[in-house]
Design an enzyme around this catalytic site. Structure first.
Site, PDB file in Angstrom:
ATOM      1  N   LYS A  48      30.892 141.256  57.310  1.00 36.91           N
ATOM      2  CA  LYS A  48      31.288 141.698  58.650  1.00 36.91           C
ATOM      3  C   LYS A  48      31.533 143.213  58.660  1.00 36.91           C
ATOM      4  O   LYS A  48      30.601 143.976  58.538  1.00 36.91           O
ATOM      5  CB  LYS A  48      32.498 140.881  59.118  1.00 36.91           C
ATOM      6  CG  LYS A  48      32.331 139.373  58.938  1.00 36.91           C
ATOM      7  CD  LYS A  48      31.268 138.781  59.874  1.00 36.91           C
ATOM      8  CE  LYS A  48      30.840 137.368  59.503  1.00 36.91           C
ATOM      9  NZ  LYS A  48      31.870 136.358  59.396  1.00 36.91           N
ATOM     10  N   TYR A 100      37.609 129.005  60.020  1.00 39.30           N
ATOM     11  CA  TYR A 100      36.162 129.208  60.122  1.00 39.30           C
ATOM     12  C   TYR A 100      35.471 127.861  59.870  1.00 39.30           C
ATOM     13  O   TYR A 100      35.808 127.164  58.907  1.00 39.30           O
ATOM     14  CB  TYR A 100      35.788 130.243  59.057  1.00 39.30           C
ATOM     15  CG  TYR A 100      34.353 130.647  58.985  1.00 39.30           C
ATOM     16  CD1 TYR A 100      33.732 131.288  60.047  1.00 39.30           C
ATOM     17  CD2 TYR A 100      33.617 130.438  57.819  1.00 39.30           C
ATOM     18  CE1 TYR A 100      32.404 131.682  59.964  1.00 39.30           C
ATOM     19  CE2 TYR A 100      32.294 130.835  57.716  1.00 39.30           C
ATOM     20  CZ  TYR A 100      31.692 131.455  58.802  1.00 39.30           C
ATOM     21  OH  TYR A 100      30.390 131.853  58.715  1.00 39.30           O
ATOM     22  N   ASP A 151      42.299 134.256  54.673  1.00 37.81           N
ATOM     23  CA  ASP A 151      41.018 134.807  55.119  1.00 37.81           C
ATOM     24  C   ASP A 151      41.375 135.983  56.024  1.00 37.81           C
ATOM     25  O   ASP A 151      41.792 135.801  57.170  1.00 37.81           O
ATOM     26  CB  ASP A 151      40.205 133.740  55.861  1.00 37.81           C
ATOM     27  CG  ASP A 151      38.821 134.252  56.288  1.00 37.81           C
ATOM     28  OD1 ASP A 151      38.670 135.479  56.475  1.00 37.81           O
ATOM     29  OD2 ASP A 151      37.909 133.423  56.460  1.00 37.81           O
ATOM     30  N   ARG A 170      26.586 139.708  34.506  1.00 36.47           N
ATOM     31  CA  ARG A 170      27.339 138.814  35.394  1.00 36.47           C
ATOM     32  C   ARG A 170      28.765 139.315  35.619  1.00 36.47           C
ATOM     33  O   ARG A 170      29.396 138.984  36.610  1.00 36.47           O
ATOM     34  CB  ARG A 170      27.331 137.383  34.830  1.00 36.47           C
ATOM     35  CG  ARG A 170      27.950 136.376  35.746  1.00 36.47           C
ATOM     36  CD  ARG A 170      27.357 134.953  35.633  1.00 36.47           C
ATOM     37  NE  ARG A 170      26.818 134.637  34.348  1.00 36.47           N
ATOM     38  CZ  ARG A 170      27.485 133.999  33.367  1.00 36.47           C
ATOM     39  NH1 ARG A 170      28.723 133.609  33.559  1.00 36.47           N
ATOM     40  NH2 ARG A 170      26.902 133.732  32.220  1.00 36.47           N
TER      41      ARG A 170
HETATM   42  C1  LIG Z   1      31.754 135.127  58.761  1.00 38.60           C
HETATM   43  C2  LIG Z   1      33.056 134.643  58.289  1.00 38.60           C
HETATM   44  C3  LIG Z   1      33.172 134.038  57.042  1.00 38.60           C
HETATM   45  C4  LIG Z   1      31.987 133.759  56.143  1.00 38.60           C
HETATM   46  O1  LIG Z   1      31.320 134.880  55.712  1.00 38.60           O
HETATM   47  P1  LIG Z   1      29.757 134.787  55.300  1.00 38.60           P
HETATM   48  O2  LIG Z   1      29.518 136.063  54.598  1.00 38.60           O
HETATM   49  O3  LIG Z   1      29.011 134.630  56.585  1.00 38.60           O
HETATM   50  O4  LIG Z   1      29.604 133.595  54.421  1.00 38.60           O
HETATM   51  C5  LIG Z   1      34.430 133.638  56.632  1.00 38.60           C
HETATM   52  N1  LIG Z   1      35.504 133.818  57.413  1.00 38.60           N
HETATM   53  C6  LIG Z   1      35.429 134.399  58.614  1.00 38.60           C
HETATM   54  C7  LIG Z   1      36.669 134.587  59.403  1.00 38.60           C
HETATM   55  C8  LIG Z   1      34.206 134.824  59.107  1.00 38.60           C
HETATM   56  O5  LIG Z   1      34.128 135.361  60.319  1.00 38.60           O
END
Ligand SMILES: *Cc1c(COP(=O)(O)O)cnc(C)c1O
Length: 390
Positions: free
Chosen positions: A205, A108, A180, A55
């Site tokens: 992403k 988001y 973020d 973990r």
């Molecule tokens: C897609 C996204 C997330 C979440 O990511 P996941 O891997 O889909 O949970 C968070 N913040 C932003 C800006 C995003 O585009």
């Protein structure tokens, strides 16, 4: 050293790779100890990139974590099974009942839902703020305000925040600043130099880059690293070495992909700006994007993700635009090599302190690595269908 150079070799430590180029997939839950002394050593060094228990990760994880921490400019990186898990992991690691959170209004969508649902249920109060509030954030800070959460540019409407000003004010009030940072990826901004304490990536992403792995990262400065790491560990957050391997592999080509996404997207955006149907672009590199001045100051490049706002339209005409495209496929997420198109209706319902004109439809696109002439032809045909359906 420039970031393009760094990403080629970051994390390639012989201790983890045994001398090969890519840190191999090292699958393990249980570490076997021969002696009490070995076990004591592992316990003492369990957070120092030594194998202790699955973990806490193994060599595949350690190599990737070291690479992301260095690129983002922090001291340590926690890994999560998705970007959303990274966001909830960070908020839950630092907030408790009675605390107050300042959340950006264009966050988001699942981040907003987390605040209004789970966090509210735990007794954490959220106040949303205008992404362009700047120094005005002062007036929203309460005695119990613990965290300032930023997302810049914000989801869908793409406003860019004055991160250094906001961070400075938050620190004057002993708050923790979380960002973020997914749009910038780890190579197009310097979050820690702007005063951020914890930088979050939906690695799903651009880091993964091939639309086949879910992953999140949270990178912390020295001050908050231990609390973030240990609370994430207690919440059982971990990732499979196979997924981490794919994320590491994606990372190696991040800069070339980003350059091409940016180039293609700028061409498409410039073409869209000439279209009579388009009201304005929400692309951070364009003056029509709110907060563009902060993009110029704080980012080294843009990428493939932006939105455009139509002068008019309805569900029927926008549907005609986005259906039957050849190259743009409809889908959530972004950051892979493929082009995506996403009509977004009801933005006004996702904002509580900023206004949105619900009569003007917004379309978000992710510009992939296809030839840009093909993408423009695809959109052109889409606009013909759109006009016929108006
Ligand atoms: C897609 C996204 C997330 C979440 O990511 P996941 O891997 O889909 O949970 C968070 N913040 C932003 C800006 C995003 O585009």
């Amino acid at each position: 050293m420039k970031k393009e150079t760094q990403i080629v070799s970051l994390g390639r430590d012989k201790k983890w790779t045994k001398g090969v180029v890519n840190p191999p997939v090292f699958r393990a839950s249980t570490m076997l100890f021969e002696t009490m002394e070995e076990m004591r050593f592992a316990s003492k060094n369990k957070t120092n990139g030594e194998m202790f228990y699955g973990r806490r990760g193994g060599p595949t994880h350690f190599a990737f974590q070291a690479a992301i921490a260095e690129l983002e400019g922090g001291v340590g990186t926690a890994l999560y099974p998705s970007g959303s898990a990274a966001i909830s992991g960070c908020l839950l690691s630092f907030l408790k009942a009675g605390d107050h959170l300042l959340m950006v209004d264009n966050a988001y969508e699942p981040t907003r839902a987390l605040c209004d649902g789970l966090l509210a249920g735990f007794g954490v109060e959220t106040t949303y703020y205008d992404p362009l509030i700047g120094a005005g954030i002062k007036d929203l800070i309460q005695e119990n305000t613990k965290v300032l959460f930023l997302e810049s540019p914000g989801s869908v409407t793409m406003e860019i925040q004055d991160v250094p000003t906001l961070s400075q004010i938050a620190h004057d009030h002993n708050m923790i600043v979380m960002l973020d940072n997914t749009w910038a990826s780890p190579i197009n901004s310097r979050p820690f130099e702007m005063g951020v304490d914890i930088s979050i990536q939906a690695a799903t992403k651009y880091i993964v880059g091939h639309s086949d792995v879910m992953m999140g990262t949270a990178t912390s400065n020295e001050k908050h690293w231990e609390q973030l790491r240990e609370n994430s560990y207690l919440m059982g957050q971990c990732t499979s070495p196979d997924d981490v391997y794919l994320a590491s592999r994606g990372l190696r080509t991040l800069s070339v992909r980003m350059n091409q996404h940016e180039k293609n997207a700028l061409k498409v955006a410039n073409w869209l700006a000439t279209r009579p149907e388009v009201d304005h672009l929400r692309h951070p590199a364009f003056e029509t994007c709110p907060g563009h001045e902060f993009f110029k100051r704080d980012f080294s490049a843009s990428n493939g993700l932006f939105s455009f706002v139509l002068k008019e339209g309805n569900v029927k005409s926008v549907t005609a635009l986005v259906e039957n495209m050849h190259h743009f496929k409809m889908g959530f997420s972004w950051g892979g090599y493929e082009s995506l198109i996403l009509p977004v209706f009801g933005i006004e319902k996702l904002r509580t302190v900023t206004n949105w004109d619900s009569k003007k439809p917004l379309v978000r696109v992710h510009i992939g690595l296809e030839n840009v002439d093909d993408l423009i032809a695809d959109l052109e045909a889409g606009f013909e269908r759109f006009n016929a359906a108006l």
